[in-house]
Design an enzyme around this catalytic site. Structure first.
Site, PDB file in Angstrom:
ATOM      1  N   LEU A   1       0.819  -1.219   0.000  1.00 55.02           N
ATOM      2  CA  LEU A   1       0.000   0.000   0.000  1.00 55.02           C
ATOM      3  C   LEU A   1       0.852   1.268   0.000  1.00 55.02           C
ATOM      4  CD1 LEU A   1      -2.480  -1.299   2.753  1.00 55.02           C
ATOM      5  CD2 LEU A   1      -2.748  -1.478   0.268  1.00 55.02           C
TER       6      LEU A   1
ATOM      7  N   ALA B   1       1.354   3.774   2.967  1.00 58.51           N
ATOM      8  CA  ALA B   1       0.440   3.273   4.009  1.00 58.51           C
ATOM      9  C   ALA B   1       0.854   1.886   4.501  1.00 58.51           C
ATOM     10  CB  ALA B   1      -0.986   3.243   3.472  1.00 58.51           C
TER      11      ALA B   1
ATOM     12  N   ASP C   1       9.817  -4.333  -5.760  1.00 62.66           N
ATOM     13  CA  ASP C   1      10.579  -5.570  -5.993  1.00 62.66           C
ATOM     14  C   ASP C   1      11.487  -5.874  -4.801  1.00 62.66           C
ATOM     15  OD1 ASP C   1       9.459  -5.808  -8.534  1.00 62.66           O
ATOM     16  OD2 ASP C   1      11.016  -4.568  -9.430  1.00 62.66           O
TER      17      ASP C   1
HETATM   18  O1  RIB Z   1       9.713  -2.787 -10.927  1.00 56.33           O
HETATM   19  C1  RIB Z   1      10.712  -2.020 -11.523  1.00 56.33           C
HETATM   20  C2  RIB Z   1      11.171  -2.689 -12.786  1.00 56.33           C
HETATM   21  O2  RIB Z   1      10.109  -2.693 -13.715  1.00 56.33           O
HETATM   22  C3  RIB Z   1      12.298  -1.992 -13.509  1.00 56.33           C
HETATM   23  O3  RIB Z   1      13.566  -2.419 -13.059  1.00 56.33           O
HETATM   24  C4  RIB Z   1      12.031  -2.302 -14.959  1.00 56.33           C
HETATM   25  O4  RIB Z   1      12.994  -3.111 -15.565  1.00 56.33           O
HETATM   26  C5  RIB Z   1      10.645  -2.945 -15.001  1.00 56.33           C
HETATM   27  O5  RIB Z   1      10.703  -4.300 -15.152  1.00 56.33           O
END
Ligand code: RIB
Length: 303
Positions: A222, A225, A253
């Site tokens: 979120l 948040a 990520d």
């Molecule tokens: O989530 C970010 C990523 O989204 C970047 O590194 C780019 O390559 C895309 O895949």
């Protein structure tokens, strides 16, 4: 055998900075232009490996100048790249634009990531079957996604899915996600895809609807948040540290990779999410995706 196998994308990120995003038909001057390592799969693999997890990657790059910068930080983090194929397609490329407010747009050219189909995934069967967790995103073909889930399920391997971007995938394969990780927007699209759309962006309602449709557990991210974990035990709000965000590209990520790293280390899904929120916040304080991820021993922001 690696405990975490990421079946996913590897990109070269072309980074640009602008005062504001262009309108359709408009040309604007930008700064930046550097190439850094990216791709949602590779980013998550690096995030987990930097935190001490044993990680292998199943994916593909091209035989071109972008392959080296795209894989540099995977190698540096010690990710096993034996199942990363070299193909005649170009290495995946993401064109990233960050404006003065830190808002980003990302265009992805799949290139070699588009070759991570069922046949390519099948070549990594033993690797996937020997993992503790298989981690998937939405930047490889749906057939590759389904093949990875099928191998994992057959072998009793836990499947964690961060379906970003949201692509159309096999219903049963998607419902194997334990947990499904998504932001509110993605959660809405996933519910639509499963024919269970709701007219609400309320995280609690989204989480309830995702459980109702059949996911065993759900982790909603979120942004500022925090996050929300939901499963049969109930729903738990996960706080996130307050930080001065510099660049949020790849912060989600970092969260996903850290989360899975803590799961295989033995954390509960709630403790893993608490830790992952701090890692995601750390990543947002640095520029770029993988380069901004913490290593073991780095001081993470406190909640
Ligand atoms: O989530 C970010 C990523 O989204 C970047 O590194 C780019 O390559 C895309 O895949």
């Amino acid at each position: 055998m690696s405990k975490i196998v990421v079946v996913g994308s590897i990109n070269a990120d072309l980074n640009t900075r602008v005062a504001r995003h262009p309108q359709p038909g408009e040309t604007l001057m930008a700064t930046g232009g550097g190439i850094t390592a990216g791709g949602k799969g590779a980013n998550q693999a690096v995030a987990a490996a930097r935190l001490g997890a044993e990680v292998a990657m199943v994916g593909a790059v091209g035989r071109d100048a972008y392959a080296a910068p795209a894989t540099e930080l995977l190698r540096d983090a010690g990710v096993d790249l034996a199942a990363v194929a070299e193909t005649d397609e170009t290495t995946g490329l993401a064109v990233i634009t960050v404006d003065a407010a830190g808002e980003n747009t990302i265009l992805v050219v799949a290139g070699a990531n588009g070759t991570v189909d069922a046949a390519a995934v099948e070549k990594a069967r033993d690797l996937i079957a020997g993992a503790e967790v298989v981690l998937l995103q939405g930047e490889i073909p749906a057939e590759g996604f389904a093949a990875a889930v099928a191998i994992a399920r057959e072998a009793g391997v836990r499947v964690v899915v961060n379906l970003a971007p949201v692509i159309e995938v096999d219903r049963d394969a998607l419902l194997a996600a334990d947990p499904l990780m998504a932001n509110e927007h993605e959660a809405g699209l996933i519910l639509d895809q499963l024919g269970a759309g709701i007219d609400s962006e309320d995280p609690g309602r989204l989480a309830a609807a995702l459980l109702e449709v059949g996911f065993p557990s759900v982790l909603l991210t979120l942004g500022a948040a925090g996050a929300m974990v939901a499963d049969a035990e109930g729903t738990t709000a996960i706080p996130t540290p307050r930080i001065e965000a510099v660049d949020t590209v790849g912060a989600g990520d970092a969260f996903a990779g850290a989360y899975v790293a803590r799961l295989v280390a033995g954390d509960t899904i709630r403790d893993a999410a608490r830790y992952a929120a701090r890692v995601g916040a750390f990543a947002a304080t640095g520029r770029g995706a993988q380069a901004s991820y913490p290593r073991v021993g780095d001081a993470l922001p406190e909640v």
